[in-house]
Design an enzyme around this catalytic site. Structure first.
Site, PDB file in Angstrom:
ATOM      1  N   ARG A   1       0.833  -1.208   0.000  1.00 61.24           N
ATOM      2  CA  ARG A   1       0.000   0.000   0.000  1.00 61.24           C
ATOM      3  C   ARG A   1       0.870   1.262   0.000  1.00 61.24           C
ATOM      4  O   ARG A   1       1.015   1.928  -1.015  1.00 61.24           O
ATOM      5  CB  ARG A   1      -0.947  -0.030   1.212  1.00 61.24           C
ATOM      6  CG  ARG A   1      -2.183   0.881   1.086  1.00 61.24           C
ATOM      7  CD  ARG A   1      -1.916   2.341   1.310  1.00 61.24           C
ATOM      8  NE  ARG A   1      -1.356   2.657   2.625  1.00 61.24           N
ATOM      9  CZ  ARG A   1      -0.942   3.856   2.974  1.00 61.24           C
ATOM     10  NH1 ARG A   1      -1.016   4.878   2.119  1.00 61.24           N
ATOM     11  NH2 ARG A   1      -0.418   4.073   4.171  1.00 61.24           N
TER      12      ARG A   1
ATOM     13  N   HIS B   1       6.457   4.592  12.525  1.00 67.30           N
ATOM     14  CA  HIS B   1       6.430   4.554  11.054  1.00 67.30           C
ATOM     15  C   HIS B   1       7.398   5.630  10.571  1.00 67.30           C
ATOM     16  O   HIS B   1       7.107   6.827  10.666  1.00 67.30           O
ATOM     17  CB  HIS B   1       5.002   4.826  10.564  1.00 67.30           C
ATOM     18  CG  HIS B   1       4.849   4.857   9.075  1.00 67.30           C
ATOM     19  ND1 HIS B   1       4.091   3.926   8.398  1.00 67.30           N
ATOM     20  CD2 HIS B   1       5.336   5.702   8.132  1.00 67.30           C
ATOM     21  CE1 HIS B   1       4.117   4.207   7.102  1.00 67.30           C
ATOM     22  NE2 HIS B   1       4.869   5.285   6.928  1.00 67.30           N
TER      23      HIS B   1
ATOM     24  N   CYS C   1       7.216  10.221  -0.222  1.00 65.92           N
ATOM     25  CA  CYS C   1       6.217  11.199   0.187  1.00 65.92           C
ATOM     26  C   CYS C   1       6.202  12.340  -0.816  1.00 65.92           C
ATOM     27  O   CYS C   1       7.239  12.956  -1.073  1.00 65.92           O
ATOM     28  CB  CYS C   1       6.536  11.740   1.585  1.00 65.92           C
ATOM     29  SG  CYS C   1       5.381  13.021   2.106  1.00 65.92           S
TER      30      CYS C   1
ATOM     31  N   ASN D   1       9.944   4.665   2.641  1.00 68.10           N
ATOM     32  CA  ASN D   1       9.900   4.055   3.966  1.00 68.10           C
ATOM     33  C   ASN D   1      11.229   3.378   4.284  1.00 68.10           C
ATOM     34  O   ASN D   1      11.983   3.012   3.394  1.00 68.10           O
ATOM     35  CB  ASN D   1       8.795   2.999   4.006  1.00 68.10           C
ATOM     36  CG  ASN D   1       7.423   3.576   3.794  1.00 68.10           C
ATOM     37  OD1 ASN D   1       6.804   4.087   4.720  1.00 68.10           O
ATOM     38  ND2 ASN D   1       6.923   3.504   2.573  1.00 68.10           N
TER      39      ASN D   1
END
Length: 302
Positions: free
Chosen positions: A15, A207, A240, A249
């Site tokens: 995702r 996260h 991002c 990430n």
């Protein structure tokens, strides 16, 4: 504080890792990715997002993906649900967990959805109530917890306030997310300490994005604060749109390698994850962003 003996890794590549890819990725590839991740031993996989395809076209095939995967009963398959339509879609495909999200930055909230933080979270009340009524797990994700592209550093009290709101909605787990990857260990420790004063650390996850190369250090700081749930993305997939040069990430392979070195159990097979990272990177036509993944793959090939 001593480090935990075991951590839960939430794999977010299907995702969060893929959603910003420009070229549409076939549902069959996403299904294979999730199936391979399931086989590698992840307890929790963020599999799809039921947002408007107008805003995130890459996630338009969420139902097809969820219905096509081979599930294990002990694995949690999570989906993002921004509203009741998304929740109903998630319910229809038997999602195990629904994820709602809000920003700790007032500027980010106003700039992106034209409402205050309080108003944005209030919109999730029907989703939260429906999730609880259906017996589903509910997770709340706090974006911009360490910094915002519009206002700079995020006040710690703002993160605490959003965490309290999510707790009041009934969230089983709450993510402290460094959306643009600007956090450093000292600040991460301060934020985690503040949040865990009011919420059981067992319900808090970290996260981290690796924009400035701080993710592993931030995870170690979180471990020292009693956090034992972390989000990672195989091959460091993701990014991002609000952070120029963001590299995505933190890579799952790098985190697993570090956990092995700390004698912390994850239940995940690092060798399998290295193979998955090399496979999906090749499919996307790029090198893996994981340093441990690259090194271990080279060692296996030697």
């Amino acid at each position: 504080m001593s480090l935990p003996d075991r951590v839960k890794i939430v794999e977010v590549s299907p995702r969060d890792g893929l959603q910003n890819e420009k070229g549409i990725i076939a549902a069959a590839v996403k299904i294979e990715l999730i199936d391979r991740l399931t086989s590698a031993g992840f307890q929790n996989i963020e599999a799809a997002s039921f947002v408007s395809p107008k805003w995130v076209p890459q996630m338009a095939d969420g139902a097809e993906v969820m219905l096509g995967i081979q599930r294990l009963p002990d694995t949690i398959y999570s989906v993002l649900t921004p509203n009741m339509r998304g929740f109903n879609d998630a319910l229809a495909v038997r999602a195990d967990e629904v994820v709602i999200f809000g920003s700790a930055s007032e500027a980010f909230s106003q700039k992106n959805i034209n409402c205050s933080i309080a108003e944005s979270i209030a919109r999730f009340e029907p989703v939260a109530q429906a999730a609880k009524a259906a017996g589903l797990r509910l997770r709340g994700s706090i974006s911009c917890s360490l910094g915002c592209p519009y206002q700079g550093e995020t006040p710690i009290q703002s993160v605490v306030d959003v965490a309290q709101r999510f707790l009041a909605l009934g969230c089983d787990e709450i993510d402290v997310a460094d959306t643009i990857g600007v956090g450093t260990p000292k600040r991460v420790r301060q934020v985690m300490d503040a949040v865990t004063r009011i919420i059981d650390p067992a319900r808090i996850s970290g996260h981290f994005h690796d924009t400035y190369g701080q993710s592993l250090a931030n995870i170690l700081a979180s471990l020292e604060a009693g956090i034992s749930i972390f989000h990672t993305s195989v091959a460091g997939l993701g990014g991002c749109p609000y952070a120029k040069g963001a590299t995505g990430n933190v890579a799952t392979e790098d985190v697993l390698f570090m956990m092995d070195g700390l004698d912390i159990e994850t239940g995940v097979d690092l060798n399998e994850v290295v193979d998955i990272g090399m496979w999906i990177s090749a499919h996307l036509g790029r090198k893996t962003a994981s340093r441990a993944g690259s090194a271990l793959a080279a060692r296996k090939a030697a």
